[in-house]
Design a protein around this motif. Structure first.
Motif, PDB file in Angstrom:
ATOM      1  N   GLY A 196       5.065 -14.695 -33.364  1.00 38.00           N
ATOM      2  CA  GLY A 196       5.630 -15.670 -32.448  1.00 38.00           C
ATOM      3  C   GLY A 196       6.405 -15.031 -31.310  1.00 38.00           C
ATOM      4  N   ASP A 197       6.189 -15.516 -30.096  1.00 38.39           N
ATOM      5  CA  ASP A 197       6.882 -15.041 -28.901  1.00 38.39           C
ATOM      6  C   ASP A 197       6.633 -13.569 -28.614  1.00 38.39           C
ATOM      7  OD1 ASP A 197       8.082 -17.576 -28.450  1.00 38.39           O
ATOM      8  OD2 ASP A 197       9.629 -17.103 -29.936  1.00 38.39           O
ATOM      9  N   THR A 198       5.471 -13.071 -29.002  1.00 34.04           N
ATOM     10  CA  THR A 198       5.068 -11.703 -28.670  1.00 34.04           C
ATOM     11  C   THR A 198       3.685 -11.744 -28.026  1.00 34.04           C
ATOM     12  OG1 THR A 198       3.794 -11.087 -30.651  1.00 34.04           O
ATOM     13  CG2 THR A 198       6.206 -10.995 -30.822  1.00 34.04           C
ATOM     14  N   PRO A 199       3.290 -10.664 -27.327  1.00 30.91           N
ATOM     15  CA  PRO A 199       1.935 -10.613 -26.758  1.00 30.91           C
ATOM     16  C   PRO A 199       0.841 -10.578 -27.817  1.00 30.91           C
ATOM     17  CG  PRO A 199       3.380  -8.999 -25.708  1.00 30.91           C
ATOM     18  CD  PRO A 199       4.096  -9.512 -26.909  1.00 30.91           C
ATOM     19  N   PHE A 200       1.225 -10.376 -29.079  1.00 28.42           N
ATOM     20  CA  PHE A 200       0.245 -10.287 -30.153  1.00 28.42           C
ATOM     21  C   PHE A 200      -0.120 -11.646 -30.734  1.00 28.42           C
ATOM     22  CE2 PHE A 200       2.544  -6.229 -30.167  1.00 28.42           C
ATOM     23  CZ  PHE A 200       1.486  -5.355 -29.995  1.00 28.42           C
ATOM     24  N   ASP A 201       0.520 -12.695 -30.253  1.00 30.86           N
ATOM     25  CA  ASP A 201       0.235 -14.037 -30.769  1.00 30.86           C
ATOM     26  C   ASP A 201      -1.070 -14.537 -30.155  1.00 30.86           C
ATOM     27  OD1 ASP A 201       0.205 -16.588 -31.747  1.00 30.86           O
ATOM     28  OD2 ASP A 201       2.242 -17.095 -31.100  1.00 30.86           O
ATOM     29  N   LEU A 202      -2.127 -14.574 -30.963  1.00 31.74           N
ATOM     30  CA  LEU A 202      -3.444 -15.007 -30.500  1.00 31.74           C
ATOM     31  C   LEU A 202      -3.878 -16.290 -31.211  1.00 31.74           C
ATOM     32  CD1 LEU A 202      -5.253 -11.531 -30.405  1.00 31.74           C
ATOM     33  CD2 LEU A 202      -4.235 -12.779 -28.499  1.00 31.74           C
ATOM     34  N   ARG A 203      -2.922 -17.031 -31.730  1.00 36.09           N
ATOM     35  CA  ARG A 203      -3.265 -18.232 -32.480  1.00 36.09           C
ATOM     36  C   ARG A 203      -3.737 -19.367 -31.585  1.00 36.09           C
ATOM     37  NH1 ARG A 203       2.272 -18.577 -35.852  1.00 36.09           N
ATOM     38  NH2 ARG A 203       3.016 -18.106 -33.723  1.00 36.09           N
ATOM     39  N   GLY A 204      -3.360 -19.340 -30.290  1.00 39.57           N
ATOM     40  CA  GLY A 204      -3.683 -20.450 -29.403  1.00 39.57           C
ATOM     41  C   GLY A 204      -4.998 -20.332 -28.684  1.00 39.57           C
ATOM     42  N   GLY A 205      -5.666 -19.169 -28.770  1.00 37.74           N
ATOM     43  CA  GLY A 205      -6.964 -19.011 -28.141  1.00 37.74           C
ATOM     44  C   GLY A 205      -6.925 -18.894 -26.632  1.00 37.74           C
ATOM     45  N   GLU A 206      -5.788 -18.450 -26.075  1.00 37.98           N
ATOM     46  CA  GLU A 206      -5.731 -18.280 -24.632  1.00 37.98           C
ATOM     47  C   GLU A 206      -6.461 -16.997 -24.216  1.00 37.98           C
ATOM     48  OE1 GLU A 206      -1.802 -16.719 -26.336  1.00 37.98           O
ATOM     49  OE2 GLU A 206      -3.140 -18.427 -26.627  1.00 37.98           O
ATOM     50  N   ALA A 207      -6.701 -16.852 -22.917  1.00 35.80           N
ATOM     51  CA  ALA A 207      -7.394 -15.672 -22.412  1.00 35.80           C
ATOM     52  C   ALA A 207      -6.590 -14.406 -22.730  1.00 35.80           C
ATOM     53  CB  ALA A 207      -7.614 -15.789 -20.918  1.00 35.80           C
ATOM     54  N   LEU A 208      -7.288 -13.301 -22.987  1.00 29.64           N
ATOM     55  CA  LEU A 208      -6.627 -12.051 -23.349  1.00 29.64           C
ATOM     56  C   LEU A 208      -5.754 -11.520 -22.219  1.00 29.64           C
ATOM     57  CD1 LEU A 208      -9.351 -10.089 -25.316  1.00 29.64           C
ATOM     58  CD2 LEU A 208      -7.114 -10.796 -26.165  1.00 29.64           C
ATOM     59  N   GLY A 209      -6.175 -11.728 -20.981  1.00 27.95           N
ATOM     60  CA  GLY A 209      -5.398 -11.200 -19.877  1.00 27.95           C
ATOM     61  C   GLY A 209      -5.305  -9.684 -19.941  1.00 27.95           C
ATOM     62  N   ASP A 210      -4.101  -9.157 -19.718  1.00 31.66           N
ATOM     63  CA  ASP A 210      -3.909  -7.709 -19.701  1.00 31.66           C
ATOM     64  C   ASP A 210      -3.496  -7.140 -21.053  1.00 31.66           C
ATOM     65  OD1 ASP A 210      -4.560  -7.506 -16.999  1.00 31.66           O
ATOM     66  OD2 ASP A 210      -2.490  -7.956 -16.374  1.00 31.66           O
ATOM     67  N   ARG A 211      -3.549  -7.929 -22.104  1.00 30.11           N
ATOM     68  CA  ARG A 211      -3.182  -7.409 -23.423  1.00 30.11           C
ATOM     69  C   ARG A 211      -4.069  -6.222 -23.813  1.00 30.11           C
ATOM     70  NH1 ARG A 211      -3.208 -13.046 -24.241  1.00 30.11           N
ATOM     71  NH2 ARG A 211      -1.282 -13.949 -25.092  1.00 30.11           N
ATOM     72  N   GLU A 212      -3.447  -5.187 -24.332  1.00 26.96           N
ATOM     73  CA  GLU A 212      -4.171  -4.066 -24.917  1.00 26.96           C
ATOM     74  C   GLU A 212      -3.743  -3.978 -26.369  1.00 26.96           C
ATOM     75  OE1 GLU A 212      -3.495  -0.619 -22.554  1.00 26.96           O
ATOM     76  OE2 GLU A 212      -4.666  -1.369 -20.858  1.00 26.96           O
ATOM     77  N   ILE A 213      -4.676  -4.250 -27.258  1.00 27.09           N
ATOM     78  CA  ILE A 213      -4.355  -4.416 -28.676  1.00 27.09           C
ATOM     79  C   ILE A 213      -5.170  -3.429 -29.507  1.00 27.09           C
ATOM     80  CG2 ILE A 213      -4.426  -6.032 -30.632  1.00 27.09           C
ATOM     81  CD1 ILE A 213      -4.126  -8.303 -28.585  1.00 27.09           C
TER      82      ILE A 213
END
Length: 304
Positions: A196-213
């Motif tokens: 929650g409240d981190t760039p690692f939260d992918l539960r909502g299915g939004e676009a990845l954007g600039d995330r590097e995971i």
């Protein structure tokens, strides 16, 4: 004709689904549905790059310094990732797997892991690949055929194809509430935290954007069938699911690392795992197989 780098090739077909499974590592080289790539694989004339389609047995990801302690004994594995000083991705990636069953839509491959320095245990690995009109299922059993209990982990390393969709625009849904954070230099765990409240939260299915995971997720929400599902929305919608015994999933966007997808078919690695990185050291998620005991896991890929 010269033997391909990945060894003997076996094509599986069902309806419009086609897969190619290979001798080297017993892995998945390609998967298409209706002639469209579902996984970002590699050519027949090439070696598997960046772990593409490979099986990770008897551990996935990294073991710190290649060292671990099990049943009161210290063990030291060869360092296979010099950049981090770790032992990585198990012992079977480049070993030959042999078929025991074969149909048009299914193949069963097997390999014996013999005792060796650093891993003095014996395992029989059996992997069944099967396709149907919607996709593919991979079922694996690992049996301890030695006289002593053995530490075991499992992972698989498919890349889901992006096609022409830029990674920044792809939508990835990972139904997990915790993520394993790693240090940037050695890629080893430093703790597991709520997403929650981190760039690692992918539960909502939004676009990845600039995330590097390049992180493992856990606390996965499962459906009534006992499976979790990761969904990638790119050129098409692709779903990778994991069954009981696979309580982690690694996501690797790979855009900023030399071993990532640059120069290869664009894709995002979604890796079903039985344990997180460095489980041989931490014991988290580690399976201890008694002599004669078997671990079983199943995952698959489906497309709309």
């Amino acid at each position: 004709m010269a033997l391909p780098p990945s060894g003997t090739q076996w094509q599986l077909t069902s309806g419009g689904t086609e897969a190619v499974v290979v001798e080297a590592g017993g892995g998945l080289r390609s998967l298409t549905v209706g002639g469209v790539d579902v996984v970002a694989g590699y050519p027949r004339e090439a070696m598997a790059s960046a772990g593409r389609g490979q099986l990770l047995v008897p551990w996935p990801n990294r073991i710190r310094d290649g060292r671990y302690r099990f049943a009161g004994r210290d063990h030291e594995l060869p360092i296979t990732e010099r950049s981090t000083g770790n032992a990585t991705h198990g012992l079977v990636r480049w070993e030959s797997f042999r078929p025991s069953e074969r149909d048009d839509d299914r193949i069963v491959l097997g390999h014996t892991v013999h005792p060796r320095p650093g891993y003095p245990f014996a395992l029989e690995v059996r992997v069944a690949w099967q396709v149907d009109p919607r996709g593919l299922t991979c079922s694996t059993t690992i049996t301890n055929v030695g006289p002593d209990s053995a530490p075991v982990g499992y992972g698989a390393h498919p890349y889901l194809a992006l096609g022409a969709t830029p990674a920044q625009q792809a939508r990835l849904t990972v139904p997990a509430d915790r993520v394993v954070l790693v240090d940037p230099d050695r890629k080893l765990p430093v703790g597991t935290h709520e997403v929650g409240d981190t760039p690692f939260d992918l539960r909502g299915g939004e676009a990845l954007g600039d995330r590097e995971i390049d992180n493992a997720y856990t606390g996965l929400e499962r459906g009534a069938d006992g499976c979790w599902t990761v969904t990638l929305e790119a050129d098409r919608t692709t779903r990778l699911w994991g069954g009981p015994g696979l309580d982690w999933v690694q996501v690797f966007t790979g855009r900023s690392t030399p071993e990532g997808p640059e120069g290869h078919a664009p894709g995002i690695a979604v890796e079903p795992l039985s344990c997180p990185p460095d489980a041989f050291s931490s014991g988290e998620g580690l399976v201890t197989l008694a002599p004669g005991a078997t671990w079983t896991g199943q995952w698959g890929i489906e497309v709309d």
